[in-house]
Design a protein around this motif. Structure first.
Motif, PDB file in Angstrom:
ATOM      1  N   ASP A 164       9.189   5.766 -12.522  1.00  0.00           N
ATOM      2  CA  ASP A 164      10.529   6.172 -12.954  1.00  0.00           C
ATOM      3  C   ASP A 164      10.789   7.638 -12.631  1.00  0.00           C
ATOM      4  N   HIS A 165       9.804   8.487 -12.934  1.00  0.00           N
ATOM      5  CA  HIS A 165       9.985   9.925 -12.707  1.00  0.00           C
ATOM      6  C   HIS A 165      10.177  10.230 -11.226  1.00  0.00           C
ATOM      7  N   LEU A 166       9.325   9.667 -10.389  1.00  0.00           N
ATOM      8  CA  LEU A 166       9.436   9.941  -8.959  1.00  0.00           C
ATOM      9  C   LEU A 166      10.711   9.329  -8.371  1.00  0.00           C
ATOM     10  N   ALA A 167      11.050   8.124  -8.800  1.00  0.00           N
ATOM     11  CA  ALA A 167      12.263   7.472  -8.292  1.00  0.00           C
ATOM     12  C   ALA A 167      13.509   8.247  -8.706  1.00  0.00           C
ATOM     13  N   ASP A 168      13.526   8.776  -9.918  1.00  0.00           N
ATOM     14  CA  ASP A 168      14.668   9.584 -10.374  1.00  0.00           C
ATOM     15  C   ASP A 168      14.850  10.828  -9.519  1.00  0.00           C
ATOM     16  N   LEU A 169      13.762  11.310  -8.923  1.00  0.00           N
ATOM     17  CA  LEU A 169      13.824  12.479  -8.044  1.00  0.00           C
ATOM     18  C   LEU A 169      14.149  12.094  -6.597  1.00  0.00           C
ATOM     19  N   GLY A 170      14.332  10.798  -6.346  1.00  0.00           N
ATOM     20  CA  GLY A 170      14.739  10.349  -5.013  1.00  0.00           C
ATOM     21  C   GLY A 170      13.617   9.887  -4.110  1.00  0.00           C
ATOM     22  N   HIS A 171      12.388   9.802  -4.613  1.00  0.00           N
ATOM     23  CA  HIS A 171      11.264   9.369  -3.779  1.00  0.00           C
ATOM     24  C   HIS A 171      11.298   7.848  -3.628  1.00  0.00           C
ATOM     25  N   ARG A 172      11.208   7.387  -2.365  1.00  0.00           N
ATOM     26  CA  ARG A 172      11.302   5.950  -2.094  1.00  0.00           C
ATOM     27  C   ARG A 172      10.001   5.386  -1.549  1.00  0.00           C
ATOM     28  N   ASP A 173       9.074   6.259  -1.122  1.00  0.00           N
ATOM     29  CA  ASP A 173       7.746   5.821  -0.669  1.00  0.00           C
ATOM     30  C   ASP A 173       6.704   6.548  -1.509  1.00  0.00           C
ATOM     31  N   ILE A 174       5.934   5.760  -2.277  1.00  0.00           N
ATOM     32  CA  ILE A 174       4.960   6.324  -3.212  1.00  0.00           C
ATOM     33  C   ILE A 174       3.581   5.773  -2.896  1.00  0.00           C
ATOM     34  N   ALA A 175       2.578   6.647  -2.962  1.00  0.00           N
ATOM     35  CA  ALA A 175       1.189   6.226  -2.784  1.00  0.00           C
ATOM     36  C   ALA A 175       0.427   6.464  -4.085  1.00  0.00           C
ATOM     37  N   VAL A 176      -0.421   5.505  -4.450  1.00  0.00           N
ATOM     38  CA  VAL A 176      -1.281   5.644  -5.617  1.00  0.00           C
ATOM     39  C   VAL A 176      -2.695   5.926  -5.130  1.00  0.00           C
ATOM     40  N   VAL A 177      -3.221   7.085  -5.482  1.00  0.00           N
ATOM     41  CA  VAL A 177      -4.620   7.410  -5.208  1.00  0.00           C
ATOM     42  C   VAL A 177      -5.388   7.027  -6.476  1.00  0.00           C
ATOM     43  N   GLY A 178      -6.144   5.938  -6.369  1.00  0.00           N
ATOM     44  CA  GLY A 178      -6.738   5.355  -7.557  1.00  0.00           C
ATOM     45  C   GLY A 178      -8.188   5.727  -7.781  1.00  0.00           C
ATOM     46  N   GLU A 179      -8.785   5.029  -8.723  1.00  0.00           N
ATOM     47  CA  GLU A 179     -10.204   5.213  -9.038  1.00  0.00           C
ATOM     48  C   GLU A 179     -11.076   4.687  -7.899  1.00  0.00           C
ATOM     49  N   ALA A 180     -12.382   4.866  -8.038  1.00  0.00           N
ATOM     50  CA  ALA A 180     -13.322   4.353  -7.042  1.00  0.00           C
ATOM     51  C   ALA A 180     -13.198   2.832  -6.944  1.00  0.00           C
ATOM     52  N   ALA A 221      -7.462   0.842 -15.245  1.00  0.00           N
ATOM     53  CA  ALA A 221      -7.081   1.045 -13.844  1.00  0.00           C
ATOM     54  C   ALA A 221      -6.191  -0.088 -13.341  1.00  0.00           C
ATOM     55  N   GLU A 222      -6.571  -1.320 -13.654  1.00  0.00           N
ATOM     56  CA  GLU A 222      -5.780  -2.482 -13.233  1.00  0.00           C
ATOM     57  C   GLU A 222      -4.383  -2.427 -13.835  1.00  0.00           C
ATOM     58  N   ARG A 223      -4.285  -2.075 -15.101  1.00  0.00           N
ATOM     59  CA  ARG A 223      -2.994  -2.106 -15.768  1.00  0.00           C
ATOM     60  C   ARG A 223      -2.067  -0.999 -15.263  1.00  0.00           C
ATOM     61  N   THR A 224      -2.616   0.141 -14.908  1.00  0.00           N
ATOM     62  CA  THR A 224      -1.782   1.211 -14.355  1.00  0.00           C
ATOM     63  C   THR A 224      -1.151   0.769 -13.034  1.00  0.00           C
ATOM     64  N   VAL A 225      -1.974   0.217 -12.149  1.00  0.00           N
ATOM     65  CA  VAL A 225      -1.453  -0.243 -10.856  1.00  0.00           C
ATOM     66  C   VAL A 225      -0.432  -1.366 -11.060  1.00  0.00           C
ATOM     67  N   GLN A 226      -0.702  -2.253 -12.003  1.00  0.00           N
ATOM     68  CA  GLN A 226       0.246  -3.330 -12.301  1.00  0.00           C
ATOM     69  C   GLN A 226       1.598  -2.751 -12.713  1.00  0.00           C
ATOM     70  N   GLY A 227       1.574  -1.753 -13.597  1.00  0.00           N
ATOM     71  CA  GLY A 227       2.816  -1.135 -14.044  1.00  0.00           C
ATOM     72  C   GLY A 227       3.553  -0.442 -12.909  1.00  0.00           C
ATOM     73  N   VAL A 228       2.807   0.245 -12.036  1.00  0.00           N
ATOM     74  CA  VAL A 228       3.414   0.909 -10.880  1.00  0.00           C
ATOM     75  C   VAL A 228       4.119  -0.118  -9.997  1.00  0.00           C
ATOM     76  N   ARG A 229       3.416  -1.191  -9.682  1.00  0.00           N
ATOM     77  CA  ARG A 229       3.976  -2.189  -8.764  1.00  0.00           C
ATOM     78  C   ARG A 229       5.191  -2.892  -9.355  1.00  0.00           C
ATOM     79  N   GLU A 230       5.114  -3.232 -10.637  1.00  0.00           N
ATOM     80  CA  GLU A 230       6.236  -3.925 -11.264  1.00  0.00           C
ATOM     81  C   GLU A 230       7.487  -3.055 -11.273  1.00  0.00           C
ATOM     82  N   ARG A 231       7.336  -1.791 -11.654  1.00  0.00           N
ATOM     83  CA  ARG A 231       8.507  -0.915 -11.721  1.00  0.00           C
ATOM     84  C   ARG A 231       9.020  -0.581 -10.332  1.00  0.00           C
ATOM     85  N   ALA A 232       8.134  -0.396  -9.382  1.00  0.00           N
ATOM     86  CA  ALA A 232       8.555  -0.103  -8.014  1.00  0.00           C
ATOM     87  C   ALA A 232       9.361  -1.264  -7.440  1.00  0.00           C
TER      88      ALA A 232
END
Length: 348
Positions: A169-185, A196-207
């Motif tokens: 939400d924060h990045l999209a509100d600033l106009g970012h349309r391509d986002i990369a997630v640098v995750g855990e090992a 870790a799984e739930r964070t990525v799930q939330g990112v993907r659902e909102r994106a």
């Protein structure tokens, strides 16, 4: 070391009376009980834990299962453990720390030994092999984490799915349309670790809801690993302007590599981190971040397990702490024309 007999002599009562005051097995008159308690305080008497356990069938010990893995960020786990230990001590309980990653065997060992009255489990996986034994043990237990199936379990955790959504939400509100997630090992995702799984799930659902493109890449956290991950991200998605980082070890190398490549933060690239506040504020650019409430999770876990010990029939609950995003210097409006040209080589 002060003995029970010395307390009895000091208070002018029999040793059995002191024992009854300590165990609560018999009613002792208020003046006598207060005299014994005063002697205990003045002499600094501490009942032997083993003898107390035999007498009361309780140890006043909570087992904290905190597997220490090389791919996990240990300071956060340590902060949780310290909060558990200090909160337990405030409630007259001690903590038995179980740091091996034996899975179900650790639960069997704790339950079979009878050393602990209750258990708190950390590093919870979505399909955690310890949980069938936890359910069967009928011993008070609380999870710091959320499995896929939380039925009949008491859990406390940061709402990591909401955390992922909040970052997007924060990045999209600033106009970012391509986002990369640098995750855990990679091993963290292979074990299907819940946070870790739930964070990525939330990112993907909102994106998906917002029409934002997302690329998720696990990362070991070393300089070389971050350099390779960053190169792959820009190769696959040259228009990437927003990063969500859920890997404390990767933050420093990532900011350094972006600087080497001539990508300014936040003018060219915006970065949001999921990390403790002290990590977010001590980097070369103060990071917009969602804090990990380690101390609150530890305190709540103890409060919940103590409630279960007091009342065995207490209903299971799942407490997900709402994420709080703090905006700092690392995020800004998406650039009108994202840099897509060749970057400076990421060599040291």
């Amino acid at each position: 070391m002060v003995t029970l007999a010395e307390v009895a002599r000091h208070a002018g009562v029999s040793a059995s009376t002191v024992s009854y005051v300590l165990s609560g097995k018999r009613t002792i008159s208020t003046p006598t009980r207060e005299r014994v308690e005063r002697s205990i305080r003045e002499l600094g008497y501490h009942p032997n834990a083993g003898a107390r356990a035999l007498a009361s069938a309780k140890s006043n010990i909570i087992a904290l299962m905190m597997p220490l893995r090389t791919e996990m960020y240990v300071p956060v786990m340590t902060d949780i453990a310290v909060a558990v230990a200090t909160t337990a001590r405030e409630q007259a309980h001690d903590v038995l720390l179980v740091t091996g990653h034996e899975g179900p065997a650790a639960v069997r060992r704790v339950v079979g030994s009878g050393l602990a009255d209750a258990m708190i489990l950390m590093d919870v996986e979505l399909e955690d092999g310890r949980l069938p034994l936890v359910r069967e043990a009928h011993r008070p237990a609380v999870l710091i984490g959320l499995p896929a199936d939380a039925a009949d379990l008491t859990c406390v955790d940061l709402d990591f799915a909401a955390t992922g959504r909040l970052c997007v939400d924060h990045l999209a509100d600033l106009g970012h349309r391509d986002i990369a997630v640098v995750g855990e090992a990679a091993a963290v995702y292979e074990r299907r670790t819940g946070f870790a799984e739930r964070t990525v799930q939330g990112v993907r659902e909102r994106a998906a809801e917002l029409g934002v493109r997302v690329l998720h890449r696990p990362c070991e956290g070393s300089y070389e690993s971050v350099a390779g991950t960053l190169a792959r991200i820009f190769d696959e998605r040259p228009a990437t302007t927003g990063f969500v980082v859920q890997n404390e070890a990767a933050i420093g190398p990532l900011l350094g590599l972006l600087r080497q490549q001539g990508r300014a933060v936040p003018e060219d690239i915006s970065v949001v981190a999921v990390c403790p506040d002290h990590v977010a504020t001590q980097t070369s650019v103060a990071l917009t971040s969602v804090a990990i409430p380690a101390q609150e999770m530890g305190r709540r876990a103890v409060d919940l397990v103590m409630a279960k010990m007091r009342e065995a029939s207490a209903e299971p609950v799942v407490e997900l702490l709402p994420p709080q995003l703090t905006v700092r210097a690392s995020t800004g409006p998406a650039p009108a024309a994202p840099r897509t040209g060749p970057a400076v080589p990421a060599a040291r």
